[in-house]
Design a protein around this motif. Sequence first.
Motif, PDB file in Angstrom:
ATOM      1  N   VAL A 216     -17.293 -62.074  -1.032  1.00 38.09           N
ATOM      2  CA  VAL A 216     -18.282 -61.534  -0.107  1.00 38.09           C
ATOM      3  C   VAL A 216     -19.221 -62.644   0.343  1.00 38.09           C
ATOM      4  N   ASN A 217     -19.641 -62.563   1.589  1.00 40.44           N
ATOM      5  CA  ASN A 217     -20.700 -63.413   2.110  1.00 40.44           C
ATOM      6  C   ASN A 217     -21.995 -62.606   2.131  1.00 40.44           C
ATOM      7  N   LEU A 218     -23.058 -63.151   1.572  1.00 38.03           N
ATOM      8  CA  LEU A 218     -24.342 -62.451   1.500  1.00 38.03           C
ATOM      9  C   LEU A 218     -25.410 -63.296   2.174  1.00 38.03           C
ATOM     10  N   TYR A 219     -26.054 -62.728   3.177  1.00 39.55           N
ATOM     11  CA  TYR A 219     -27.147 -63.415   3.863  1.00 39.55           C
ATOM     12  C   TYR A 219     -28.381 -62.516   3.879  1.00 39.55           C
ATOM     13  N   PRO A 220     -29.013 -62.305   2.712  1.00 37.84           N
ATOM     14  CA  PRO A 220     -30.210 -61.455   2.676  1.00 37.84           C
ATOM     15  C   PRO A 220     -31.415 -62.197   3.233  1.00 37.84           C
ATOM     16  N   GLY A 221     -32.484 -61.457   3.508  1.00 40.87           N
ATOM     17  CA  GLY A 221     -33.742 -62.100   3.864  1.00 40.87           C
ATOM     18  C   GLY A 221     -34.326 -62.779   2.632  1.00 40.87           C
ATOM     19  N   ASP A 222     -34.711 -64.038   2.752  1.00 39.92           N
ATOM     20  CA  ASP A 222     -35.202 -64.780   1.595  1.00 39.92           C
ATOM     21  C   ASP A 222     -36.412 -64.123   0.947  1.00 39.92           C
ATOM     22  N   ASN A 223     -37.186 -63.388   1.715  1.00 41.03           N
ATOM     23  CA  ASN A 223     -38.390 -62.771   1.177  1.00 41.03           C
ATOM     24  C   ASN A 223     -38.240 -61.272   0.943  1.00 41.03           C
ATOM     25  N   ASP A 224     -37.005 -60.800   0.932  1.00 47.02           N
ATOM     26  CA  ASP A 224     -36.771 -59.389   0.629  1.00 47.02           C
ATOM     27  C   ASP A 224     -36.875 -59.139  -0.874  1.00 47.02           C
ATOM     28  N   VAL A 225     -37.566 -58.084  -1.234  1.00 43.81           N
ATOM     29  CA  VAL A 225     -37.597 -57.675  -2.641  1.00 43.81           C
ATOM     30  C   VAL A 225     -36.215 -57.209  -3.070  1.00 43.81           C
ATOM     31  N   ASP A 226     -35.418 -56.744  -2.143  1.00 37.47           N
ATOM     32  CA  ASP A 226     -34.154 -56.061  -2.427  1.00 37.47           C
ATOM     33  C   ASP A 226     -32.997 -57.004  -2.754  1.00 37.47           C
ATOM     34  N   VAL A 227     -33.195 -58.316  -2.697  1.00 38.07           N
ATOM     35  CA  VAL A 227     -32.074 -59.242  -2.878  1.00 38.07           C
ATOM     36  C   VAL A 227     -31.364 -59.005  -4.207  1.00 38.07           C
ATOM     37  N   ASP A 228     -32.131 -58.833  -5.282  1.00 39.69           N
ATOM     38  CA  ASP A 228     -31.517 -58.671  -6.601  1.00 39.69           C
ATOM     39  C   ASP A 228     -30.646 -57.420  -6.654  1.00 39.69           C
ATOM     40  N   GLU A 229     -31.148 -56.324  -6.081  1.00 37.52           N
ATOM     41  CA  GLU A 229     -30.354 -55.101  -6.041  1.00 37.52           C
ATOM     42  C   GLU A 229     -29.104 -55.283  -5.184  1.00 37.52           C
ATOM     43  N   GLN A 230     -29.218 -56.036  -4.103  1.00 37.16           N
ATOM     44  CA  GLN A 230     -28.065 -56.293  -3.237  1.00 37.16           C
ATOM     45  C   GLN A 230     -26.980 -57.038  -3.999  1.00 37.16           C
ATOM     46  N   VAL A 231     -27.357 -58.067  -4.734  1.00 36.32           N
ATOM     47  CA  VAL A 231     -26.369 -58.839  -5.487  1.00 36.32           C
ATOM     48  C   VAL A 231     -25.748 -57.979  -6.582  1.00 36.32           C
ATOM     49  N   ARG A 232     -26.586 -57.201  -7.279  1.00 32.96           N
ATOM     50  CA  ARG A 232     -26.061 -56.336  -8.339  1.00 32.96           C
ATOM     51  C   ARG A 232     -25.077 -55.306  -7.764  1.00 32.96           C
ATOM     52  N   TYR A 233     -25.364 -54.835  -6.560  1.00 38.90           N
ATOM     53  CA  TYR A 233     -24.463 -53.874  -5.908  1.00 38.90           C
ATOM     54  C   TYR A 233     -23.070 -54.475  -5.752  1.00 38.90           C
ATOM     55  N   TYR A 234     -23.012 -55.739  -5.275  1.00 38.75           N
ATOM     56  CA  TYR A 234     -21.706 -56.367  -5.063  1.00 38.75           C
ATOM     57  C   TYR A 234     -21.098 -56.879  -6.365  1.00 38.75           C
TER      58      TYR A 234
END
Length: 937
Positions: A216-234
Amino acid sequence: MLQPVVFDHHRFVIDGHPRVLMCASLFPFRVPRAQWRQRLEAVKCLGYHAVDVYIPWNYHETAPGVWDFEGQHDIEAFLHMTHETGLYALVRPGPYICSEWDGGAIPAWIATDEMIDVRQNDPAFLKAVGEWYDKIMPIIARQQYRGAEAADGGPVIMVQVDNELDFFACRDPQGYIGALAEMMRAHGVNVPLISCAGQGDMLRACGGADGVAPAVNLYPGDNDVDVDEQVRYYRHASDAYDVPLVVTETNRWHRTLRRLVGNGARFIGPFLQVSGWDFDYGTSVNNWGRVEAYMTHDYDFGGVIDPAGQERPDCDDARRLCAIIDALGERLATAELADDRLSDVRVAASDGSDLAELGELDESATGVAVGALNLGGGGKLLTLTNVSEVTVPLRIGAHTAANQAAEASEVSDSILPDLMLPAGAGVMVPVDLPLGDGLVLHATSGELIALDESAHTLTLAAPTMVPGAIWAAFTAADDSTLAGKSLPVTHADADLQSCSGDGFLLVQGERGTATIGEGAAAWRVVFQQSERLVTPSCAPQTSLRAISAAANEPRWIPRCEVAAHDALPLEDWGVYSGTGRYRAKADLSDALGVVLHDAADTVSLRYGDMVSDWQACGGVDLWMPFNRPVTGDAGELTVTARIWGHSNFDDTRLDSLKLDAKRGIRGAMAIERKLDIGSGWLVGYGQADEAADGAAERELRKAGLVIGNNPTPRCGFGSRSTTVWPHTLTYTRTLSMGSASAACLHIKHGQTRCEVRVNGQPIGIITPLKPTLWLGNVADGSELAITVSRMWGEEAGRISLLLGHELTGWTCESQGLPELRMAGEHADYAPATMPLTVPGGKGVWLRVPEASIRQSEHAQNTVARFEGDGLQLTAFTNEHCLGRVVLGGLPGTVFAGGRGDLFLIPQGEGDLLLYVESTRSAGGVLHGVLLGGPIDR
């Protein structure tokens, strides 16, 4: 025989050892060969473990059936050099790579062949890919990693099949990816095969093909609180496929990359960590702009290594993250997601008391995001990221549990200090980490950057984002020893201080070494501060106001010439890069202008003394009105079309953004009359006899939009008012052609989608991105019907009918980069001074002597910048075309991918030759050339 590289469920195993790998994008086709080793060593110096290598098909097949694997194109030499440097490699040979490269690396003669269905399970396309794989796969197979003790092999530990297929409308992903994988295996590729999801759709990316693991390619917003949840999801999604989480592309900032590592990613490939340059060719157009974007030759998204190979400040955090990964080793590589990731972290209130756990407070409210892994062998790794704008005091470790336990506990707030996490900072800290021989690193504000269990030594460093004093709390592993027993400690440095209470030992200070315990069980703990980057000084800048110039207009050296009744796209006569000139005899003395049919990428007109501005055009019909009467030697229209590059994406909103789109023009129409046809339209539901339109009509009637037909309402174009949105209505009228034989439609300021029919036959679509539509030869009295789709009351725009006749009898000739370079090499140079004015429609050659370039050289390169406006500069050295720089922009496009305002001149490549063309009818001016200095300024 056991394979040296395998996916073992959610573990990435090399030589029998689970690994977590950091991978930097490094593309040898974007770095001069003489600098390959320096770039590889720069990656190694960061602490990274691998490089991600695209291999563009059209870079090696330079013309149909012509292959190049020598010199700059010697990919096997690059992979061998990678292995020598001690790096692994993920190779991505396509057939499609994207990478903002011409056509996504699919050769233009393949992509524009109407008999081939690209990126589909199509025998014709797979046959063409098979010829590419026959060349590249034996190289990849020879360069596969064969184990640490192997005498042969290379660095390749993974191979990617195609790229980001979930962006593309592939009809049979499983069959397509499966066919590619089968061809790879047939050539002896036995390392893991992956296929990456560009926008998170793992199934469509890999198709569920046997033996191909989703990435997977992941390009979250660097200042998003949700990044950790996004990575855990994948990470959970990868677990469901029984493979490790491989992130083939992601953000470059190492604060964000920590969050990927800290939430279970096993392979992390930030894109683009090593910036580069599109030498010779390779630029593309894509959909990054307002309409379309021209990708610059400098390929730089702010990675930690700049295009000249120099480190940027984030390299400190790169080395730190890699040190943490290596220190934890297999503990990290076998870690599981911690379901209770928020329970070990609390926020401290201003009065010193504990607030609730982060989970109860909500991460978005505090601005502190938490990643947590249960490390193999015990303990946790916490990744804490403060995306808020204030410092947040955090309390980590067992004093949270101690505060929740009975007050009999003698642990106090003074024993375990708060971790003060500044705004924007990120840290990775271990909790309850067993060290062996009964010692546990219970909590710390430092980052673990080295751990040698056999030597009983660990090193803790102040976080790169939180410099200053650090602390660490140690306990004994056996709970029975905590009652009243302190761990002995000796200091080798006066800077460190320690205190104990109820079995806790707290050591704190800025730097130094402490020994905890006695005898063979003693541990040596090193405290140190972060090392910061010292940026090397750059060569001074030299401003050139006097350089050599070719005084006469450069001669045009054609590559080929064809004559045809109709104008043909450049690819139809074997032209895949460079410039095409179309000439047709025409009397345009009374013309209002010209419409070019399917024009791309950049076009301009010359007729008599009339020269137009350059216009970027996305493969659509372009109305170019004349801004003044034509005088001078007329009688022939010249259309110059320049290929910037083929699309590296697939977007149907503009024709030139399709993977199979062609360049040049398909015709031109001389416009003699322009009629305002905004009134006199009959309005209704349109093609009610068609099932789809009939269903739409029924839905509109159900919603209350009723149109009678006795008489049929007559009104202005798009003017019918209604309370029903969205809706689709059809406006019809009869065309009066007069003496004209051909026509175009043009809608100014339209914001709707308009489907156009003539005599019931579909002609095309007008949108805000395509305001002009070529109708072609139209008989007088034909019925024009336009179906207008409106979502919420958008303006239909002002509609005009452009009447005239098509031009025929074209002569077409092209010029590629070799012919253009030849013209510069044979130009008669003489001294010239700045400012230099280039009239509209003209060009001039400039020469910057090698001696001037060498005076401002730094790190094997010289940066060249320009002061001017209304110009395009194409640069050559003895070895390369360095690319194109446009001063002042071009109507119809934006520039993306890099700065687009400089050239990078590699060391030792002779003089710099610049072809300077005016992009405006009024001419352009070059004020000066600036040599030297850093890429970033």
